[in-house]
Design a protein around this motif. Sequence first.
Motif, PDB file in Angstrom:
ATOM      1  N   PRO A  29       0.635   9.109  -5.760  1.00  0.00           N
ATOM      2  CA  PRO A  29       0.121   9.935  -4.665  1.00  0.00           C
ATOM      3  C   PRO A  29      -1.196  10.607  -5.044  1.00  0.00           C
ATOM      4  CG  PRO A  29       1.932  11.027  -5.793  1.00  0.00           C
ATOM      5  CD  PRO A  29       1.864   9.637  -6.344  1.00  0.00           C
ATOM      6  N   GLU A  89       1.474   3.989  -3.141  1.00  0.00           N
ATOM      7  CA  GLU A  89       1.134   5.400  -2.925  1.00  0.00           C
ATOM      8  C   GLU A  89       2.301   6.312  -3.293  1.00  0.00           C
ATOM      9  OE1 GLU A  89      -1.137   8.783  -1.870  1.00  0.00           O
ATOM     10  OE2 GLU A  89      -1.719   6.714  -2.341  1.00  0.00           O
ATOM     11  N   THR A 117      -4.897   3.586  -4.556  1.00  0.00           N
ATOM     12  CA  THR A 117      -4.025   2.847  -3.651  1.00  0.00           C
ATOM     13  C   THR A 117      -4.792   1.807  -2.857  1.00  0.00           C
ATOM     14  OG1 THR A 117      -2.489   4.707  -3.481  1.00  0.00           O
ATOM     15  CG2 THR A 117      -2.443   3.086  -1.698  1.00  0.00           C
ATOM     16  N   THR A 164       0.808  -1.218   0.000  1.00  0.00           N
ATOM     17  CA  THR A 164       0.000   0.000   0.000  1.00  0.00           C
ATOM     18  C   THR A 164       0.843   1.271   0.000  1.00  0.00           C
ATOM     19  OG1 THR A 164      -1.824  -1.174   1.065  1.00  0.00           O
ATOM     20  CG2 THR A 164      -1.879   1.224   1.147  1.00  0.00           C
TER      21      THR A 164
END
Length: 249
Positions: free
Chosen positions: A138, A134, A195, A130
């Motif tokens: 983002p 990310e 994500t 995870t």
Amino acid sequence: MALTDLSRLPLPSACHEALREPRCQRIDDHAVPLAAAWWNAETAAARLPGAPVAAPGVTHLSRGDLFADAVDLWARSDEELLRFTWRVLAWGSGMKLRLNRRRIRAVADDTASVVKTLRRALEAATADPTPAYEVLHPKGRNAVRYLGPAFSTKLLYFAGAGAVRHPCAILDSRVATTLKKSCGWASLGHGRWPTYTYGRYCTLLSRWAHEESERLGRDVGVDEIERWLFDSAGGQARKQVSTAGTRRC
């Protein structure tokens, strides 16, 4: 659409047969055609380090080759990290090179920042999918232009250097097709997965791998299930060429 309850999804029985084959043949030896001359020329034109992507005369690239590249990757130079990146992109592309010139240009435009981002993501990938995902996506955007989920998850996956229990798996359109049509993940959606969805995907494959490990009496990797998901989508799969003949694992 309500989120599919992944805890209730069984692994299709058709995958059980595929998992009877030795891991080294289905995973380590899984090779694709390599457009080495194109990658060498394009990275040189962009004045980027990391070439050559393969030695002269090498026409295919295997998962096992990339596993070897990834050993202690975060301790290596920027040039070696970029070479790993080009080779992963080359493996994922095969002879289809669409958008790769733009990916190379995106790295050339801000090389130091891209290398720093890749280091953070690849190091995080060994512990938790995870936060690693990310870093590269983002707030739902690509941290590196044109490096979307399909290719960034390949980087996260190969960062594990072939470890059977590496938590990250490749997620692309073919894998998603099988998950939706054959496995019952109705809410998966298309393409730009957030994500949270990637984390759920890796958790699902981890559960299936644990169940299959108990059934078969050996460690089953999430990549073995990903390979079956990819191949089951229909159409032309990545061409497999054994790099070592039929090995006894």
